[in-house]
Motif scaffolding. Structure first.
Motif, mmCIF file in Angstrom:
data_model
loop_
_atom_site.group_PDB
_atom_site.id
_atom_site.type_symbol
_atom_site.label_atom_id
_atom_site.label_comp_id
_atom_site.label_asym_id
_atom_site.label_seq_id
_atom_site.Cartn_x
_atom_site.Cartn_y
_atom_site.Cartn_z
ATOM 1 N N ARG A 18 1.121 -0.710 -0.348
ATOM 2 C CA ARG A 18 0.016 0.502 0.186
ATOM 3 C C ARG A 18 0.604 1.623 -0.155
ATOM 4 N NH1 ARG A 18 -5.214 -1.524 3.602
ATOM 5 N NH2 ARG A 18 -5.862 -3.277 2.452
ATOM 6 N N LEU A 19 2.116 0.674 -0.225
ATOM 7 C CA LEU A 19 3.014 2.330 -0.279
ATOM 8 C C LEU A 19 3.427 2.235 -2.173
ATOM 9 C CD1 LEU A 19 4.906 4.775 0.565
ATOM 10 C CD2 LEU A 19 7.109 2.619 0.966
ATOM 11 N N VAL A 20 3.076 3.331 -2.413
ATOM 12 C CA VAL A 20 3.308 2.662 -4.051
ATOM 13 C C VAL A 20 4.639 4.574 -5.062
ATOM 14 C CG1 VAL A 20 1.590 2.212 -4.825
ATOM 15 C CG2 VAL A 20 1.442 3.899 -4.394
ATOM 16 N N LEU A 21 5.199 4.452 -5.267
ATOM 17 C CA LEU A 21 5.839 5.323 -5.982
ATOM 18 C C LEU A 21 4.880 5.749 -7.685
ATOM 19 C CD1 LEU A 21 9.633 4.521 -5.584
ATOM 20 C CD2 LEU A 21 8.119 5.345 -4.272
ATOM 21 N N ALA A 22 5.479 7.519 -8.011
ATOM 22 C CA ALA A 22 4.855 7.888 -8.607
ATOM 23 C C ALA A 22 5.591 8.884 -8.933
ATOM 24 C CB ALA A 22 3.300 8.119 -8.758
ATOM 25 N N GLY A 23 5.672 9.609 -10.656
ATOM 26 C CA GLY A 23 6.414 10.389 -10.572
ATOM 27 C C GLY A 23 7.148 10.172 -12.115
ATOM 28 N N ASP A 24 7.979 11.063 -12.726
ATOM 29 C CA ASP A 24 8.524 11.180 -14.262
ATOM 30 C C ASP A 24 10.331 10.213 -13.879
ATOM 31 O OD1 ASP A 24 9.722 13.546 -13.084
ATOM 32 O OD2 ASP A 24 9.754 14.685 -14.577
ATOM 33 N N GLY A 25 10.867 10.183 -12.964
ATOM 34 C CA GLY A 25 12.009 9.671 -12.433
ATOM 35 C C GLY A 25 11.965 8.144 -11.776
ATOM 36 N N ILE A 26 10.580 7.686 -11.829
ATOM 37 C CA ILE A 26 10.255 6.157 -11.896
ATOM 38 C C ILE A 26 10.188 5.774 -12.276
ATOM 39 C CG2 ILE A 26 9.208 4.698 -10.298
ATOM 40 C CD1 ILE A 26 9.998 7.112 -8.438
ATOM 41 N N ARG A 27 10.593 3.924 -12.491
ATOM 42 C CA ARG A 27 10.701 3.524 -13.562
ATOM 43 C C ARG A 27 9.106 3.080 -14.135
ATOM 44 N NH1 ARG A 27 14.409 -2.219 -14.147
ATOM 45 N NH2 ARG A 27 12.981 -2.919 -16.101
ATOM 46 N N VAL A 28 9.135 2.899 -15.765
ATOM 47 C CA VAL A 28 7.858 2.380 -16.148
ATOM 48 C C VAL A 28 8.344 1.777 -17.448
ATOM 49 C CG1 VAL A 28 6.692 4.139 -16.935
ATOM 50 C CG2 VAL A 28 5.484 2.803 -16.246
ATOM 51 N N ASP A 29 7.858 0.267 -17.327
ATOM 52 C CA ASP A 29 8.255 -0.305 -18.770
ATOM 53 C C ASP A 29 7.510 -0.167 -20.009
ATOM 54 O OD1 ASP A 29 10.376 -0.776 -17.012
ATOM 55 O OD2 ASP A 29 9.990 -2.877 -17.040
ATOM 56 N N LEU A 30 7.126 1.340 -20.325
ATOM 57 C CA LEU A 30 5.726 1.673 -21.156
ATOM 58 C C LEU A 30 6.462 2.850 -21.879
ATOM 59 C CD1 LEU A 30 3.122 1.904 -19.474
ATOM 60 C CD2 LEU A 30 3.245 0.433 -21.033
ATOM 61 N N PRO A 31 6.536 3.181 -22.991
ATOM 62 C CA PRO A 31 7.633 4.022 -24.085
ATOM 63 C C PRO A 31 6.270 5.681 -23.385
ATOM 64 C CG PRO A 31 5.839 2.959 -25.420
ATOM 65 C CD PRO A 31 6.061 2.438 -23.579
ATOM 66 N N VAL A 32 6.992 6.369 -22.682
ATOM 67 C CA VAL A 32 6.416 7.377 -22.424
ATOM 68 C C VAL A 32 7.496 7.952 -22.027
ATOM 69 C CG1 VAL A 32 3.882 6.937 -21.477
ATOM 70 C CG2 VAL A 32 6.300 6.345 -19.790
ATOM 71 N N ALA A 33 7.378 9.777 -21.648
ATOM 72 C CA ALA A 33 8.635 10.125 -21.060
ATOM 73 C C ALA A 33 8.047 11.848 -20.717
ATOM 74 C CB ALA A 33 9.904 11.004 -22.184
ATOM 75 N N LEU A 34 8.784 12.507 -19.889
ATOM 76 C CA LEU A 34 8.574 14.115 -19.081
ATOM 77 C C LEU A 34 7.664 14.026 -18.538
ATOM 78 C CD1 LEU A 34 10.220 15.677 -22.377
ATOM 79 C CD2 LEU A 34 10.995 14.962 -19.956
ATOM 80 N N MET A 35 6.521 14.418 -19.157
ATOM 81 C CA MET A 35 5.100 15.257 -18.374
ATOM 82 C C MET A 35 4.954 13.761 -18.309
ATOM 83 S SD MET A 35 3.943 18.910 -18.721
ATOM 84 C CE MET A 35 3.989 18.809 -21.233
ATOM 85 N N GLU A 36 4.803 13.172 -19.659
ATOM 86 C CA GLU A 36 3.718 12.066 -20.271
ATOM 87 C C GLU A 36 4.073 10.962 -19.235
ATOM 88 O OE1 GLU A 36 0.380 9.481 -21.643
ATOM 89 O OE2 GLU A 36 0.589 11.279 -21.121
ATOM 90 N N ARG A 37 5.381 10.147 -18.630
ATOM 91 C CA ARG A 37 6.310 9.515 -17.694
ATOM 92 C C ARG A 37 5.728 9.384 -16.343
ATOM 93 N NH1 ARG A 37 11.432 8.767 -17.953
ATOM 94 N NH2 ARG A 37 11.071 6.956 -19.580
ATOM 95 N N ALA A 38 5.622 11.502 -15.458
ATOM 96 C CA ALA A 38 4.730 11.458 -14.766
ATOM 97 C C ALA A 38 2.947 11.454 -14.563
ATOM 98 C CB ALA A 38 4.663 13.362 -13.841
ATOM 99 N N ALA A 39 2.387 11.676 -16.038
ATOM 100 C CA ALA A 39 0.797 11.252 -15.602
ATOM 101 C C ALA A 39 0.404 9.694 -15.155
ATOM 102 C CB ALA A 39 -0.218 12.055 -16.584
#
Length: 529
Positions: free
Chosen positions: A464-485
């Protein structure tokens, strides 16, 4: 809601990630979960929206006194006591930012507070100019047309390139591209494939520095992913929208009004904002958490979304010994910020020439990276310019120092930026500076070689603790503001699954290159010379 207004764009090959089924309103199934979101940037606001729309009680704690994080807006006063809008500089809202637009349509269903620019010219120190006006949108013809009409790229350059070495650039697959290229820096990679030097400076350097880092310190995998998102992976095109007014007016005040309105079927939950408050520590407490802030208050929560910037995330985790395990804590501690950057905004007593672009990228013109003429698109700036006969101009200098420099060096940079402005826009040399601000920041995530594998993801050792932000890893083709969202929405979905609540559908550009031929070439072993 129409496709155009939903923000999902025109690309029929965009990828849809369906929402998980479940309860639409958790408040109807016992006491609603209480979630604290730390950080009110794009990631935190997306997470708060996703949770509140499923009936959660959400409290958002933000260190600054405004919403939007690095895309926030506030007011300042000039020397003559005139109130003016201020922010951290230009941001481009691309059509392929599907999940950011999904957030913005909550308070602006037709996205009428965004305005589409006609062009985004790039000019180098020799006066050579690239433009995105009139390019085809369909890959690979968009990239080919851009290259062949560029003054820095000729057909012979295309022939001389090492096609096999360059294949990963044209056939990106996320996240596999990081295993292939994340050990290299972007400058070395472009040199190895024999990409023409002049074109590197004018095109790739301008784009890499939009990540607040110079090509020699940027991951080649991030560069390839960026090329995929904006060129070969999407047919949305490379022209973009800008906010019609300062970000608080155009974006975040309307969204806050939506989130704090009385309960409606669309927003059965509730959101409470605590601005100007910094979280000091988070302790686990049974299945939940207790948060302490710098006002001396404590808040209990069933779940937490940590959507702070890199420095804030590191600080909070370091002060919270019960969070996570040693390996996860080491990943967080290893996160780093990109070099410092500066935004110099000028209120001038006369206009710039009418033919000047709203936004100009400058290649090979250090320390200047971009020039924005704000009164061409931002309402508050236009009002000031209309009332005074002047103009509002903004100069960006990305990755100019490893840390924020001392006052003498900052003054020197100001003078160098002005000299560049006067050289490129000579009419500004005679202008009187009515007001100016020089904003220094160093809080953008670093995307250097080797960073991707060690970067923490959205999930953590505590469910129940999660991270979010444009510096957090996500294995999808997103960057900058879109990575954050995107990470914000996924963080909300991750928590909602635990309460059997419905998630939120997301979209991205395709996760791999569109051309089967280029993908085949890219996966072959490089032949010995």
């Amino acid at each position: 809601m129409t496709v155009a207004s939903s923000g999902y764009g025109r690309d029929r090959r965009r990828v849809r990630y369906p929402a998980t089924p479940g309860h639409r309103d958790l408040s109807r199934h016992g006491s609603p979960p209480r979630v604290v979101v730390v950080g009110a940037g794009i990631a935190g606001l997306a997470a708060a929206t996703g949770l509140a729309e499923r009936g959660c009680h959400v409290e958002v704690v933000e260190r600054e006194r405004y919403l939007g994080g690095r895309v926030g807006g506030w007011s300042e006063r000039l020397a003559d006591d005139t109130v003016v809008g201020m922010n951290r500089g230009f941001h481009a809202f691309f059509a392929q930012y599907y999940n950011l637009r999904k957030l913005l349509v909550r308070s602006d269903p037709q996205l009428g507070r965004l305005h589409r620019l006609e062009d985004y010219p790039l000019v180098d120190a020799c006066g050579r100019r690239d433009t995105f006006r009139g390019l085809p949108r369909t890959p690979p013809w968009n990239a080919l047309a851009f290259a062949l009409r560029s003054p820095t790229f000729r057909l012979r350059d295309l022939v001389r390139m090492d096609a096999r070495a360059a294949a990963p650039l044209a056939a990106v697959s996320v996240p596999e591209i990081y295993a292939r290229l994340d050990h290299l820096d972007a400058e070395t990679f472009l040199r190895d494939i024999n990409f023409p030097e002049a074109a590197r400076h004018l095109a790739f350097e301008v784009f890499s520095r939009s990540f607040f880092i110079e090509p020699g310190r940027m991951s080649a995998a991030e560069l390839a992913t960026m090329f995929h998102i904006y060129f070969l992976g999407s047919s949305e095109g490379l022209v973009f929208d800008v906010a019609r007014d300062n970000f608080d007016i155009s974006l975040w005040t309307p969204l806050a009004e939506y989130l704090t309105a009385p309960s409606t079927p669309r927003l059965p939950g509730s959101v409470l904002f605590h601005l100007g408050v910094s979280v000091d520590r988070i302790d686990t407490e049974g299945d939940g958490f207790r948060l302490a802030d710098d006002t001396g208050a404590t808040t209990r929560a069933d779940a937490v979304v940590l959507a702070a910037d890199i420095a804030g995330l590191r600080r909070i985790v370091a002060a919270s010994p019960t969070l996570g395990d040693a390996e996860w804590r080491a990943r967080v501690a290893a996160l780093a910020s990109a070099p410092a950057f500066a935004v110099h905004r000028l209120w001038l007593d006369r206009p710039v020439r009418a033919e000047r672009a709203c936004f100009l990228g400058a290649g090979g013109s250090a320390p200047l990276d971009n020039i924005s003429v704000l009164d061409r698109y931002e309402q508050q700036a236009a009002n000031w310019a209309g009332a005074t006969g002047g103009s509002v101009v903004e100069l960006h200098a990305y990755a100019v120092a490893d840390t924020t420099p001392p006052p003498l060096a900052r003054a020197e940079l100001r003078n160098r930026l002005l000299a560049r402005l006067h050289s490129m826009y000579p009419e500004t040399a005679a202008a009187k500076i009515v007001g100016e601000t020089m904003l220094w920041r160093q809080d953008c995530p670093r995307f250097s070689p080797g960073d991707f594998a060690a970067r923490p993801g959205i999930g953590t050792p505590h469910p129940r603790l999660v991270l979010a932000g444009d510096g957090i890893r996500v294995d999808l083709p997103v960057a900058l503001m879109e990575r954050a969202a995107t990470t914000g929405w996924i963080a909300a979905n991750t928590l909602l699954r635990q309460w059997d609540a419905a998630g939120h559908t997301l979209h991205t550009v395709p996760a791999r290159g569109r051309s089967a031929f280029l993908r085949t070439v890219a996966t072959r072993e490089r032949l010995p010379r």
